[in-house]
Structure formats: structure tokens, C-alpha cells
Design a protein around this motif. Structure first.
Motif, PDB file in Angstrom:
ATOM      1  N   VAL A 251     -21.836   4.510   2.751  1.00  0.00           N
ATOM      2  CA  VAL A 251     -21.872   4.661   4.203  1.00  0.00           C
ATOM      3  C   VAL A 251     -23.273   4.302   4.680  1.00  0.00           C
ATOM      4  O   VAL A 251     -24.265   4.771   4.110  1.00  0.00           O
ATOM      5  CB  VAL A 251     -21.522   6.104   4.617  1.00  0.00           C
ATOM      6  N   ALA A 252     -23.365   3.466   5.721  1.00  0.00           N
ATOM      7  CA  ALA A 252     -24.661   3.101   6.280  1.00  0.00           C
ATOM      8  C   ALA A 252     -25.200   4.246   7.127  1.00  0.00           C
ATOM      9  O   ALA A 252     -24.515   4.750   8.013  1.00  0.00           O
ATOM     10  CB  ALA A 252     -24.531   1.837   7.126  1.00  0.00           C
ATOM     11  N   PRO A 265     -27.916   2.450   2.697  1.00  0.00           N
ATOM     12  CA  PRO A 265     -26.608   2.840   2.158  1.00  0.00           C
ATOM     13  C   PRO A 265     -26.688   4.188   1.464  1.00  0.00           C
ATOM     14  O   PRO A 265     -27.660   4.473   0.764  1.00  0.00           O
ATOM     15  CB  PRO A 265     -26.303   1.726   1.156  1.00  0.00           C
ATOM     16  N   GLU A 361     -21.882  -1.557   3.428  1.00  0.00           N
ATOM     17  CA  GLU A 361     -20.938  -0.489   3.080  1.00  0.00           C
ATOM     18  C   GLU A 361     -19.823  -0.975   2.164  1.00  0.00           C
ATOM     19  O   GLU A 361     -18.950  -0.195   1.779  1.00  0.00           O
ATOM     20  CB  GLU A 361     -20.307   0.096   4.348  1.00  0.00           C
TER      21      GLU A 361
END
Length: 515
Positions: A251-252, A265, A361
Motif C-alpha cells: 500500500v502506498a 510502499p 502497489e
């Protein structure tokens, strides 16, 4: 001045195109992913066909489709897709300068996805499984050899491969086809890695006795000696392979670390839903499956590499943004309207670069979180097999004809957790890995002298060394970044320039693991 205005106009024309480089593959594939994770594999196979990926996301599409077809029992179709994925991944491994530059200035998802190391390893492993399920052991052996070739290609040392599931499954294939010397090499590889899995110590001991050789085996009290009842004492063999859980995802996240704000990330993990599956044969429990590979370790390694790349890209990108803002201010101070408009344009461009910045991602989200193996020796003949997981909440029945010639294999995919992914907590490290404050201060003073002489590359290097040897304060870190920012664009692209950014990123992230 006309040149600046022309450059601004060119950037503005390119901005919408470059900003659109953020991947929307996961959104496009969401319906197929949801069906797959809910166990509706046939539905997922239909839905994935409707996905039209961008060229940069084609590898993800092939990997997902190959895994979905594998889960649906479409083994031949799965292998065809995974072979295409492997060819594409091999072609994309050497990233082009143009793609890397686009990722530096805009989103990291502007690049064509070439796959992480662990994902590339799993391609021949899944194909191996597919061939085993088709009872094509000779073809499975081809995949064993491809696995060896792949590991040699992506690791400096092929022994770096420590995926116990891949190694043990390879040993089973070698042994099934009577190539016990090669099987022993695989069992010994598990010994070298001190793998926390069962069976292989007994397997290695058995083969060594046949070959009349001796060598060091794992300690007798280790899991490596654990076996099922009557292990290797019957003329038939049953192997149960369980795939379970949802692989962690990237997930960014936006991080402000005192040096700059950047997109990084971060791994999110789903709750585990299977510790092991109980195996019952003809109404009698004979043992259980064991976890041989949990993908989390490799995901965290990939996270470290990705965060390092994000950090380096930001160090390279920062002076570009700063330069745009500076040029914008100069243009807006001019008297003519044309210059003021160009100045506003450059300011908007710098803002759009920040807005478009996004960590990658993308990953192979249809891989299971773990692979388990249960190995049981039974009399040849007809047997009723019951697999029980989740404390009895999931039960699957199989009828199997055990033969003496080769193992009978059951491949099971257990229901996945529906819980939301959660952040992984990590301990914070203190100080540098090689703390030597006296040496750190010496490097810092050299850095000051180089900075005063406007030798910004040498200054950044020495400040970075000071940080490495224990001066891990924000002021020293800022010195590294500020001096690196002052170096020329051409220096940043040199081997020395990239080495400075790379080493500082690694040291900084190790000292600040939550960044």
C-alpha cells in the motif's frame, strides 16, 4: 527567457500524460480477485478474461490469470499463461532508462512491472505443481531444472534460494523419478538453510544409507526429524499439498521524515486462517500438513528494496521540483504576461508532480500466503481421505487409489480470511550498524570542508559516512540530502552518484524502519 517559456509549455503538455501513469490494474481486476479469494474459481476465470490491462501491467494479468486457472484445476491453461509470464518477466528484468526516468519524475507505477524475485521463483513452482496434478512427472522435472536456472539468474548465489516448499517439492520430483543423488542435493540444501520443516532429515538419512555415504544431519531434536506414522515403511505414498491464506499486499503511504515528504510502499497483511490441516485416512488420523513456505519473509525483503528505490528516486526528484518552483518564481517576477503565465504553469507542474507521486502497489495478489505439505506412507490400494482444517470448520473428502510406483497427490485450497489487511509492526533500530562516533565526527568535518569548497558530491558522501558511523540525527541526514541536491543532474546519473544515494537510503531506512 524564450527557452524557459518553451520548456514550461512542453512540460505542461506532457503533464497529463505522465500523471496518468498510475496503475489502475488492481481496480480493473477487483471483481476477479474477489471471486478468487471467495473460492469461486470458475467465476474468477471468466471475470479475469474481461480485464484489459495496460501494457505496463500485462505481467500482473498473466500471473493472476495463471494462478486463477491453477486454482480452478485448469492446469494446462495455467502453465501456458505462466510460461508467457516468465518470458515477459525475463525481458523486463533489465529496466530501461526511459522507464526509470519517468518513474523518478512521476509515479513509480509508470514502469512496466517485471516481478519481484520471489514472484519469479514461484512461476516454475506453480507450473511444477500443475504438472504433478496432471501426473506428468517428467514435465515437472523440467520445471525443477527451470527453477534452478531461475534462481541462478536472479540471485548472485543460487544457494540464496531458501524457499523450503520449492526445494522440498523439487526433492520429491527427483526422488519419484529415481534420481536420488539429485534428491539428496535438495534435502541437503534444506539442511544448509536449517529449515524449520519436517521430514527432510529422515529423507536425507535414508538416501545416504542407500548410497553408502555419511554427512552431518540436523540435530535430533529439530523439526527436521518429525515424520508421520510408518514413514517410508509402506509401499504407497500420499502427499497432501495445501495452499492457504491471502498474500500480503503493498500500500502506498505518504511519509514525512524530516528530510522530505514522499510516497513509500508499506506491507499490509491479512489474518492467518490455517495453521495446519488434519489428515484422516480410512477414519484414522495419520498426521497433519506443515507450513513449508510463508510468503511474508520474501514480501518484507521486497518491501525493503522498494522503499530504498522510493527513497533514491525522491532524492533525485527533489532538486527537479525545487528547480521548477525557483524558475516559476523568476518568471512570475517578470513584467510581461507571457512570462507570468509560464511561471504559473511551472508552479502547477511542480504541484502536479507531487500529486502524481505514488509508490508502486503492484504485486502478484493471487499467490497464497503459505504452502503446506503433508507426506504419508500407506499400503497400496483404495483409501478414503478426509482433510480437516480450522478446528473442523472446513472438511474435504477424497477417494484415492494409492499405488506403489509413484506418489498420489492431493492439492487443496482452503478458504481465505475475509479480515481487513493490517500494518506490520517493526522494531525501531538505534544508531548506525557500525557505530564509531570519533570516525563519524571526522567524516562530518571533511564533509563541511568539501561543502565550503562547493564539492557537493564529496560533501554528500562524507556526511553520509558520518551518518553511517553513528551521527544519525536529522541535521546530518539533511546535510546529506541538501548537498546531494546541489550536485549536477549528470553526477546523479553516474555510478558514484547513484552509490551515494543508494547507500544513504539503505542506512537511513535501517535506522528509521517505520519511515
Amino acid at each position: 527567457m524564450q527557452r524557459i517559456i518553451l520548456r514550461a509549455a512542453t512540460f505542461l503538455l506532457l503533464a497529463p500524460c505522465l500523471a496518468s501513469c498510475v496503475s489502475n490494474y488492481n481496480l480493473k481486476a477487483r471483481a476477479a480477485h474477489d471471486a478468487y479469494h471467495e473460492g469461486r474459481f470458475d467465476d474468477a476465470a471468466v471475470l479475469i478474461n474481461d480485464v484489459k490491462p495496460a501494457g505496463r501491467d500485462r505481467l500482473l494479468y498473466l500471473l493472476d490469470k495463471g494462478m486463477i486457472f491453477h486454482a480452478a484445476g485448469k492446469y494446462r491453461e495455467s502453465n501456458k499463461l505462466l510460461s508467457e509470464a516468465e518470458e515477459l518477466s525475463d525481458a523486463l528484468s533489465p529496466k530501461s532508462v526511459s522507464r526509470e526516468t519517468a518513474a523518478t519524475l512521476w509515479s513509480e507505477e509508470a514502469t512496466e512491472y517485471g516481478g519481484e524475485k520471489y514472484e519469479r521463483i514461484m512461476i516454475p513452482v506453480i507450473r511444477m505443481l500443475n504438472y504433478i496434478m496432471e501426473d506428468e512427472w517428467d514435465e515437472a522435472l523440467v520445471e525443477v531444472r527451470r527453477l534452478i536456472t531461475t534462481s541462478e539468474r536472479i540471485y548472485t548465489d543460487p544457494n540464496e534460494l531458501d524457499n523450503a516448499f520449492a526445494i522440498y517439492l523439487s526433492a520429491i520430483v527427483w526422488e519419484t523419478l529415481g534420481q536420488i543423488n539429485d534428491a539428496l542435493i535438495s534435502y541437503n540444501q534444506l539442511t544448509k538453510h536449517k529449515s524449520e520443516v519436517p521430514y527432510y532429515a529422515y529423507d536425507a538419512e535414508t538416501i545416504r544409507a542407500k548410497l553408502g555415504i555419511t554427512a552431518t544431519l540436523p540435530p535430533k531434536n529439530s523439526l527436521a526429524w518429525a515424520t508421520s506414522k510408518n514413514y517410508r515403511k509402506q509401499n504407497g505414498e500420499l502427499i497432501v499439498i495445501a495452499e492457504a491464506g491471502r498474500t500480503p499486499i503493498f500500500v502506498a503511504t505518504t511519509v514525512t521524515n524530516g528530510l522530505f515528504t514522499l510516497s513509500m510502499p508499506e506491507v499490509r497483511a491479512f489474518p492467518e486462517n490455517l495453521k495446519s490441516a488434519k489428515v484422516v485416512v480410512d477414519g484414522k488420523e495419520v498426521g497433519s500438513t506443515y507450513p513449508f513456505y510463508n510468503i511474508m519473509k520474501d514480501i518484507l525483503r521486497a518491501e525493503k528494496d522498494r522503499q530504498k528505490r522510493s527513497f533514491i528516486r525522491k532524492m533525485i526528484k527533489l532538486p527537479v521540483q525545487t528547480g521548477l518552483y525557483a524558475a516559476s518564481g523568476e518568471l512570475m517576477d517578470e513584467d510581461d504576461t507571457e512570462s507570468k503565465i509560464a511561471g504559473v504553469g511551472l508552479a502547477l507542474l511542480a504541484l502536479s508532480m507531487s500529486a502524481a507521486e505514488k509508490a508502486d502497489e503492484r504485486s502478484w495478489r493471487t499467490l497464497p500466503a503459505q504452502f503446506q505439505i503433508g507426506r504419508f506412507y500407506l499400503p497400496a490400494g483404495h483409501h478414503e481421505i478426509e482433510l480437516v482444517a480450522g478446528g473442523g470448520t472446513s472438511t474435504v473428502m477424497h477417494t484415492v487409489d494409492i499405488k506403489a510406483e509413484k506418489p498420489s497427490v492431493i492439492l487443496m485450497r482452503f478458504p481465505e480470511s475475509s479480515g481487513a489487511p493490517v500494518k506490520i509492526s517493526r522494531p525501531r533500530l538505534k544508531g548506525g550498524a557500525e557505530t564509531d562516533i570519533a570516525k563519524a565526527r571526522e567524516y562530518f568535518e571533511i564533509g563541511k570542508a568539501e561543502e565550503e569548497s562547493k564539492n557537493y558530491g564529496d560533501a554528500a558522501f562524507n556526511y553520509m559516512q558520518a551518518y553511517k558511523y553513528g551521527m544519525t540525527d536529522d541535521a546530518t541526514a539533511k546535510k546529506v540530502v541538501d548537498n546531494y541536491k546541489m550536485t549536477s543532474d549528470s553526477f546523479k546519473k553516474t555510478e558514484r552518484g547513484l552509490e551515494i544515494a543508494s547507500e544513504f537510503a539503505e542506512i537511513y531506512l535501517a535506522s528509521n524502519p517505520e519511515q
